[in-house]
Design a protein around this motif. Structure first.
Motif, short mmCIF file in Angstrom:
data_model
loop_
_atom_site.label_atom_id
_atom_site.label_comp_id
_atom_site.label_asym_id
_atom_site.label_seq_id
_atom_site.Cartn_x
_atom_site.Cartn_y
_atom_site.Cartn_z
N ALA A 41 8.27 -20.47 -8.85
CA ALA A 41 8.13 -20.41 -7.41
C ALA A 41 8.55 -19.05 -6.85
CB ALA A 41 8.95 -21.53 -6.77
N ASP A 42 9.65 -18.50 -7.36
CA ASP A 42 10.12 -17.22 -6.86
C ASP A 42 9.09 -16.12 -7.11
OD1 ASP A 42 12.45 -18.34 -5.94
OD2 ASP A 42 13.63 -17.76 -7.71
N GLY A 43 8.52 -16.12 -8.30
CA GLY A 43 7.51 -15.12 -8.62
C GLY A 43 6.27 -15.28 -7.76
N ALA A 44 5.85 -16.52 -7.53
CA ALA A 44 4.68 -16.77 -6.69
C ALA A 44 4.92 -16.30 -5.26
CB ALA A 44 4.32 -18.26 -6.72
N HIS A 45 6.10 -16.57 -4.75
CA HIS A 45 6.42 -16.17 -3.38
C HIS A 45 6.42 -14.65 -3.25
CE1 HIS A 45 8.62 -15.80 0.45
NE2 HIS A 45 8.21 -17.04 0.68
N ARG A 46 6.96 -13.96 -4.24
CA ARG A 46 6.96 -12.49 -4.19
C ARG A 46 5.54 -11.93 -4.22
NH1 ARG A 46 11.44 -13.17 -7.73
NH2 ARG A 46 10.08 -12.85 -9.55
N VAL A 47 4.68 -12.55 -5.03
CA VAL A 47 3.29 -12.10 -5.08
C VAL A 47 2.61 -12.31 -3.72
CG1 VAL A 47 1.02 -12.64 -6.04
CG2 VAL A 47 2.98 -12.41 -7.55
N GLY A 48 2.87 -13.44 -3.10
CA GLY A 48 2.29 -13.70 -1.79
C GLY A 48 2.73 -12.69 -0.74
N GLU A 49 4.01 -12.35 -0.75
CA GLU A 49 4.51 -11.37 0.22
C GLU A 49 3.92 -9.99 -0.05
OE1 GLU A 49 5.82 -11.91 2.86
OE2 GLU A 49 7.47 -13.34 2.83
N ARG A 50 3.80 -9.61 -1.33
CA ARG A 50 3.20 -8.31 -1.65
C ARG A 50 1.74 -8.27 -1.23
NH1 ARG A 50 6.08 -8.73 -6.64
NH2 ARG A 50 4.13 -9.25 -7.72
N LEU A 51 1.03 -9.37 -1.40
CA LEU A 51 -0.37 -9.41 -1.01
C LEU A 51 -0.52 -9.22 0.49
CD1 LEU A 51 -3.39 -10.00 -1.50
CD2 LEU A 51 -2.85 -12.44 -1.24
N ARG A 52 0.27 -9.91 1.28
CA ARG A 52 0.19 -9.77 2.73
C ARG A 52 0.48 -8.34 3.16
NH1 ARG A 52 4.21 -12.42 5.04
NH2 ARG A 52 3.21 -12.41 7.07
N ALA A 53 1.47 -7.72 2.52
CA ALA A 53 1.80 -6.33 2.84
C ALA A 53 0.68 -5.38 2.45
CB ALA A 53 3.10 -5.93 2.15
N ALA A 54 0.04 -5.64 1.31
CA ALA A 54 -1.06 -4.78 0.85
C ALA A 54 -2.26 -4.89 1.77
CB ALA A 54 -1.45 -5.15 -0.58
N ILE A 55 -2.57 -6.10 2.24
CA ILE A 55 -3.69 -6.28 3.16
C ILE A 55 -3.42 -5.54 4.47
CG2 ILE A 55 -4.90 -7.98 4.57
CD1 ILE A 55 -4.58 -9.94 2.22
N ARG A 56 -2.20 -5.66 4.97
CA ARG A 56 -1.85 -4.98 6.22
C ARG A 56 -1.92 -3.47 6.06
NH1 ARG A 56 0.40 -6.91 10.71
NH2 ARG A 56 1.18 -8.81 9.76
N ALA A 57 -1.47 -2.97 4.91
CA ALA A 57 -1.49 -1.52 4.68
C ALA A 57 -2.91 -0.99 4.55
CB ALA A 57 -0.69 -1.19 3.43
N ALA A 58 -3.81 -1.78 3.99
CA ALA A 58 -5.17 -1.32 3.75
C ALA A 58 -6.08 -1.48 4.96
CB ALA A 58 -5.78 -2.07 2.56
N THR A 59 -5.84 -2.51 5.77
CA THR A 59 -6.77 -2.81 6.87
C THR A 59 -6.12 -2.91 8.23
OG1 THR A 59 -6.52 -5.22 6.66
CG2 THR A 59 -8.16 -4.16 5.23
N GLY A 60 -4.80 -3.07 8.28
CA GLY A 60 -4.14 -3.30 9.55
C GLY A 60 -4.22 -4.73 10.03
N LEU A 61 -4.81 -5.61 9.24
CA LEU A 61 -4.98 -7.01 9.63
C LEU A 61 -3.95 -7.90 8.96
CD1 LEU A 61 -8.88 -7.22 9.28
CD2 LEU A 61 -7.54 -6.58 11.29
N SER A 62 -3.79 -9.10 9.48
CA SER A 62 -2.84 -10.04 8.91
C SER A 62 -3.56 -11.21 8.27
CB SER A 62 -1.86 -10.55 9.98
OG SER A 62 -2.53 -11.36 10.92
N GLY A 63 -2.94 -11.77 7.25
CA GLY A 63 -3.46 -12.95 6.58
C GLY A 63 -2.34 -13.93 6.32
N SER A 64 -2.66 -15.21 6.29
CA SER A 64 -1.68 -16.25 6.02
C SER A 64 -1.88 -16.76 4.60
CB SER A 64 -1.82 -17.40 7.02
OG SER A 64 -1.55 -16.94 8.33
N VAL A 65 -0.76 -17.00 3.91
CA VAL A 65 -0.79 -17.35 2.49
C VAL A 65 -0.12 -18.70 2.27
CG1 VAL A 65 0.13 -16.74 0.22
CG2 VAL A 65 -0.91 -14.98 1.65
N GLY A 66 -0.80 -19.56 1.50
CA GLY A 66 -0.22 -20.81 1.06
C GLY A 66 -0.12 -20.84 -0.45
N LEU A 67 0.95 -21.38 -0.98
CA LEU A 67 1.18 -21.46 -2.43
C LEU A 67 1.58 -22.88 -2.79
CD1 LEU A 67 3.21 -18.20 -2.46
CD2 LEU A 67 1.22 -18.50 -3.95
#
Length: 483
Positions: free
Chosen positions: A124-150
């Motif tokens: 679970a900890d690893g999955a949560h970290r991946v989700g947070e990194r993904l949201r940050a990467a999307i924001r850095a690349a596009t300026g948009l936000s996304g919601s993540v469920g695990l």
């Protein structure tokens, strides 16, 4: 079912509207509604600012205008949305080779399938970290936000992303599914639509917990063997569906809804031919061919019929598809009025069987066809003139001078901007770009030679930095950022 939350579901927040807000500085923090703009238009996406007024997707645009009259109403720019989606999907593929796109703004990812150099996610900890990194990467690349469920299944991951909206992340620990699902409405379960929900309601079943307590025999009696068993399993949090990287399309189709019912037979035939051309363009873009041509006709009273014809072999020849669609139309009475037309191709294959006779006929009649289409187009005029010409915005090109609100333009003297509105021979343009301050508004004649359609500017990392600066200002008490 997995014992760790290693299935990720990403859902971009109000995607179409968010892209428009990111592209148009004057709309950030304001209600934006994207969709059909005519009397029969439907809302595709509403920004969160518009949702506060009760506007939601699939709502008639006319109703949305009553609820939120001061919103910006824009036609969709599918070409730009696809480009932004490609950036997001590429970020998902960096996490795992198993990515299952559901639409331009939504996808599942199997984190256990990660390959070197990435390490498969196991807890679970690893999955949560991946989700947070993904949201940050999307924001850095596009300026948009996304919601993540695990979660440990696709159903639960999607439910988690809904709970995370907007701009959040929710992880459902395996073992907690039944307690979490119990108080939720039964419509939360996949495959439970309005009809199924009404059947269950009449039996006194309205929540997921009540569905689970009803038992498999009762659900099979109410819903049938296959559907009842599926709903019973999902009510217990059980969903064994795997993440599938490739979802093979079964058909390719296009359709248009008309603001004014079509009663002229010549016009109907011309529209079917135009739709067939667009359908074949999509078919070829997908590298496919098909052997069954289908037309769809919805009448003024909402009655809908389809007709199909199976060819001798698969084809991607526009002449063949047009001829088949016209033959099918010959058997349909359209005199009472048509509100929707569609053309599709099914029975897809990866090869074609050339129809030399149709090809020869197409070449022989090319000049006559071009003249007839030109005359018809001249009679139709602009959407502003007739109020009934469809606006297939995703087919817009830089040669198309229809001034649909939201589309990109360039003026020889003022530079780039976008259409705010048009009517009575005038077009109003706001001159601004994604990384500029809100711009000024100017009005021109619709046939001003210095005003031309333009290609959208892609949202990139530089624009993302501008948006990030706007969010930082908002946190310090400035204007509300776009979401």
């Amino acid at each position: 079912m997995r014992d760790q939350p290693t299935i990720l579901h990403l859902d971009m927040d109000a995607f179409f509207a968010a892209v428009e807000q990111a592209s148009k500085p004057s709309l950030r923090g304001k209600p934006v509604i994207v969709g059909g703009l005519g009397p029969r238009g439907v809302v595709s996406t509403a920004s969160y600012e518009a949702r506060r007024f009760g506007v939601h997707s699939a709502m008639p645009t006319a109703q949305a205008r009553r609820l939120c009259p001061n919103a910006a109403y824009l036609g969709p720019r599918f070409g730009l949305y696809r480009k932004v989606s490609d950036v997001v999907m590429e970020l998902l593929h960096e996490l795992s080779p198993l990515v299952e796109p559901l639409s331009l703004d939504e996808a599942f990812v199997d984190l256990e399938a990660a390959e070197a150099p990435a390490r498969p996610v196991r807890d679970a900890d690893g999955a949560h970290r991946v989700g947070e990194r993904l949201r940050a990467a999307i924001r850095a690349a596009t300026g948009l936000s996304g919601s993540v469920g695990l979660a440990g299944s696709k159903m639960l991951a999607k439910i988690a992303s809904e709970q995370a909206k907007p701009d959040g992340i929710v992880l459902i620990e395996p073992g907690t599914e039944r307690d979490m699902l119990a108080p939720m409405p039964v419509r939360i379960l996949p495959g439970v639509g309005p009809a199924t929900a009404e059947t269950l309601r009449r039996a006194g079943i309205t929540t997921v917990g009540e569905t689970a307590e009803a038992g498999s025999e009762e659900l099979v009696r109410l819903l049938g063997k296959a559907h009842g068993a599926s709903v019973y399993a999902m009510a217990h949090g059980v969903d064994e569906r795997p993440v599938v990287a490739e979802r093979d399309a079964k058909s390719v189709s296009v359709e248009d809804t008309y603001d004014v019912d079509l009663t002229d037979r010549t016009r109907v035939r011309w529209e079917v031919e135009r739709l067939a051309e667009r359908c074949v363009t999509r078919l070829r873009a997908a590298g496919r061919s098909g052997r069954t041509v289908v037309i769809k006709v919805r009448s003024y009273d909402f009655s809908t019929l389809t007709r199909s014809e199976t060819l001798r072999g698969p084809t991607d020849d526009p002449g063949v598809v047009k001829e088949a669609a016209q033959r099918l139309l010959d058997g349909v009475d359209t005199t009472a009025g048509v509100r929707l037309l569609g053309v599709g191709v099914s029975g897809l294959a990866d090869f074609t069987q050339e129809d030399l006779f149709a090809q020869a006929a197409q070449e022989a009649g090319e000049a006559e066809k071009a003249e007839a289409v030109g005359e018809e187009a001249g009679e139709v005029g602009s959407a502003e003139d007739t109020g009934g010409v469809p606006e297939p915005v995703e087919e817009d090109t830089v040669q198309d001078r229809r001034w649909v609100p939201g589309r990109d333009v360039r003026h020889a003297g003022y530079g780039r901007g976008w259409v705010q509105g048009s009517g009575v021979g005038k077009v109003t343009v706001r001159f601004e770009e994604p990384d500029t301050p809100p711009g000024r508004v100017r009005t021109f004649s619709v046939d001003d030679p210095e005003l031309q359609p333009a290609e959208p500017r892609m949202l990139d990392a530089a624009i993302a930095e501008v948006l990030a600066g706007g969010r930082a200002a908002a946190e310090r008490g400035g204007a509300e950022p776009a979401r």
